[in-house]
Design a protein around this motif. Structure first.
Motif, PDB file in Angstrom:
ATOM      1  N   PRO A 321       0.827  -1.210   0.000  1.00  0.00           N
ATOM      2  CA  PRO A 321       0.000   0.000   0.000  1.00  0.00           C
ATOM      3  C   PRO A 321       0.861   1.259   0.000  1.00  0.00           C
ATOM      4  O   PRO A 321       1.914   1.311   0.638  1.00  0.00           O
ATOM      5  CB  PRO A 321      -0.803  -0.131   1.305  1.00  0.00           C
ATOM      6  N   GLY A 322       0.412   2.246  -0.756  1.00  0.00           N
ATOM      7  CA  GLY A 322       1.076   3.548  -0.719  1.00  0.00           C
ATOM      8  C   GLY A 322       2.281   3.697  -1.610  1.00  0.00           C
ATOM      9  O   GLY A 322       2.868   4.781  -1.680  1.00  0.00           O
ATOM     10  N   GLY A 323       2.689   2.637  -2.308  1.00  0.00           N
ATOM     11  CA  GLY A 323       3.914   2.698  -3.085  1.00  0.00           C
ATOM     12  C   GLY A 323       3.716   3.227  -4.498  1.00  0.00           C
ATOM     13  O   GLY A 323       2.607   3.279  -5.013  1.00  0.00           O
ATOM     14  N   LEU A 324       4.801   3.623  -5.129  1.00  0.00           N
ATOM     15  CA  LEU A 324       4.811   3.979  -6.544  1.00  0.00           C
ATOM     16  C   LEU A 324       6.223   3.788  -7.069  1.00  0.00           C
ATOM     17  O   LEU A 324       7.178   4.339  -6.524  1.00  0.00           O
ATOM     18  CB  LEU A 324       4.361   5.422  -6.771  1.00  0.00           C
ATOM     19  N   VAL A 325       6.348   2.986  -8.110  1.00  0.00           N
ATOM     20  CA  VAL A 325       7.645   2.765  -8.754  1.00  0.00           C
ATOM     21  C   VAL A 325       7.973   3.989  -9.605  1.00  0.00           C
ATOM     22  O   VAL A 325       7.177   4.381 -10.461  1.00  0.00           O
ATOM     23  CB  VAL A 325       7.607   1.498  -9.619  1.00  0.00           C
ATOM     24  N   PRO A 326       9.117   4.626  -9.399  1.00  0.00           N
ATOM     25  CA  PRO A 326       9.457   5.831 -10.162  1.00  0.00           C
ATOM     26  C   PRO A 326      10.181   5.496 -11.464  1.00  0.00           C
ATOM     27  O   PRO A 326      10.524   4.339 -11.729  1.00  0.00           O
ATOM     28  CB  PRO A 326      10.392   6.571  -9.210  1.00  0.00           C
TER      29      PRO A 326
END
Length: 411
Positions: A321-326
């Motif tokens: 939860p809450g993640g984002l791959v940049p």
């Protein structure tokens, strides 16, 4: 829209959206037509309960309950696709192969004229999962505090939960140490170095840095990880040089002169886009003059980041939860905003696919022990899908992993 209980053994309280199948006949019919169209363009065979098989080449996806599968897909898109696997609505002898076929064409599965529907159809991330200080603690707790014993079942003895860096050896422990040592070498960690680690894991990097004679402050939001990392540091005889604190990266106290090296391995994916600049500023604030940052991060192409940055995915809902791959360009931009720049970069996504293959094999070999820890069959299916999903993404090149060596520009 109403729902009906699915006749499978799923704990409804633990897995509410897996235990029920959406009752959405129109959406299911539309999804069935779209799925037939999409799968017909792929190197994929689809087997139906009546014995029909569509497609002529590729791995086989077996539809166990087609109506439930199409209802989930039509109602919840790719989240529904994952939930259909969790519920047993579809199976595959080789889920990695099936998922790789989709990952290779992820950007074009939906025709361009229909891409705009993503913004209407897709779920939105719950506000509670934003990476505020409180939200970040909750997000980390939901994954990393599941059970140290669980992670020990499928990780190698170094307890490294990030991509290894392989050479000619197929040994996972050696490859994990090679990954860590490359970062320590690149940042000049040695006797007398002051090291800050953001994201402890279970302590292997901090231990290896301390074994070189460095003093290490490592911060984590996981109480479970901190407990085991300290125990492992004590067992390795370096506890006098390793300090592990339950601390958000935004709460780290400055030290005189800053840190000679700052290391962070696959932690920035959990920071969240709204806080990337805050994270980069923290790196700059704690870095000594002439110091070096070693950052390992999962990446995606900048184009895909721009297209998917607001998408709430199955991985968010059930795993991170809450993640984002940049993307690398966006991180280069936030680093520049903090007065830092990338000096060296190594991409090694194929090695992550190999790492995940090791993990998934070990996890499936020890299902009985997973169950003995109190995790149910749906959890096993969930994590099998998670590990296969990630391996497919790296194998297809949809996602990658990079080590960045970062410092201040030369004046």
């Amino acid at each position: 829209m109403t729902t009906v209980l699915e006749p499978v053994e799923v704990a409804a309280q633990r897995w509410p959206d897996v235990a029920v199948t959406p009752r959405a006949p129109l959406r299911a019919r539309i999804a069935a037509r779209m799925f037939r169209s999409i799968s017909g363009r792929l190197a994929l065979r689809v087997a139906y309960p009546d014995g029909r098989v569509t497609g002529t080449t590729g791995p086989i996806l077996r539809l166990v309950r087609p109506q439930a599968f199409h209802a989930r897909l039509g109602t919840n898109g790719l989240i529904g696709f994952g939930e259909a696997y969790q519920a047993g609505d579809w199976e595959a002898d080789d889920p990695v192969a099936v998922l790789t076929v989709f990952a290779e064409r992820m950007g074009t599965l939906i025709p361009p004229r229909l891409q705009w529907l993503r913004h209407l159809h897709g779920a939105r991330a719950p506000r509670a999962e934003r990476n505020t200080r409180e939200g970040a603690r909750s997000n980390i707790h939901r994954h990393y505090d599941l059970s140290n014993e669980l992670f020990a079942l499928f990780l190698d003895p170094s307890m490294s939960y990030s991509s290894a860096l392989f050479d000619t050896s197929a040994d996972l422990v050696t490859a994990q140490h090679r990954k860590i040592d490359r970062l320590l070498d690149a940042t000049g960690v040695g006797p007398g170095s002051k090291v800050l680690e953001i994201g402890t894991g279970w302590g292997e990097l901090a231990i290896r840095a301390a074994q070189r004679g460095a003093s290490v402050l490592s911060v984590t939001l996981s109480a479970e990880q901190r407990t085991l990392a300290l125990r492992r540091a004590a067992d390795a005889g370096v506890l006098d040089r390793v300090d592990v604190r339950l601390c958000d990266y935004r709460e780290i106290e400055p030290v005189a002169g800053g840190y000679d090296a700052i290391l962070s391995v696959e932690m920035i994916e959990a920071v969240g886009e709204a806080y990337w600049q805050t994270y980069a500023s923290a790196l700059a604030r704690h870095l000594a003059p002439g110091g070096t940052v070693g950052l390992q991060m999962i990446t995606m192409s900048h184009e895909r980041l721009l297209e998917t940055r607001s998408t709430y995915t199955w991985i968010h809902k059930y795993i991170f939860p809450g993640g984002l791959v940049p993307s690398v360009p966006v991180i280069e931009g936030v680093l520049a905003g903090a007065g830092l720049r990338v000096r060296d970069r190594l991409d090694f996504g194929a090695d992550y696919a190999t790492t995940l293959r090791h993990w998934r094999s070990a996890f499936l070999d020890r299902q009985d022990e997973v169950a003995a820890l109190g995790f149910d069959d749906t959890f096993v299916r969930t994590w099998n899908f998670y590990l296969a999903y990630c391996e497919a993404g790296f194998a297809a090149g949809y996602i990658d992993v990079a080590q960045l060596v970062i410092g201040r520009p030369c004046s």
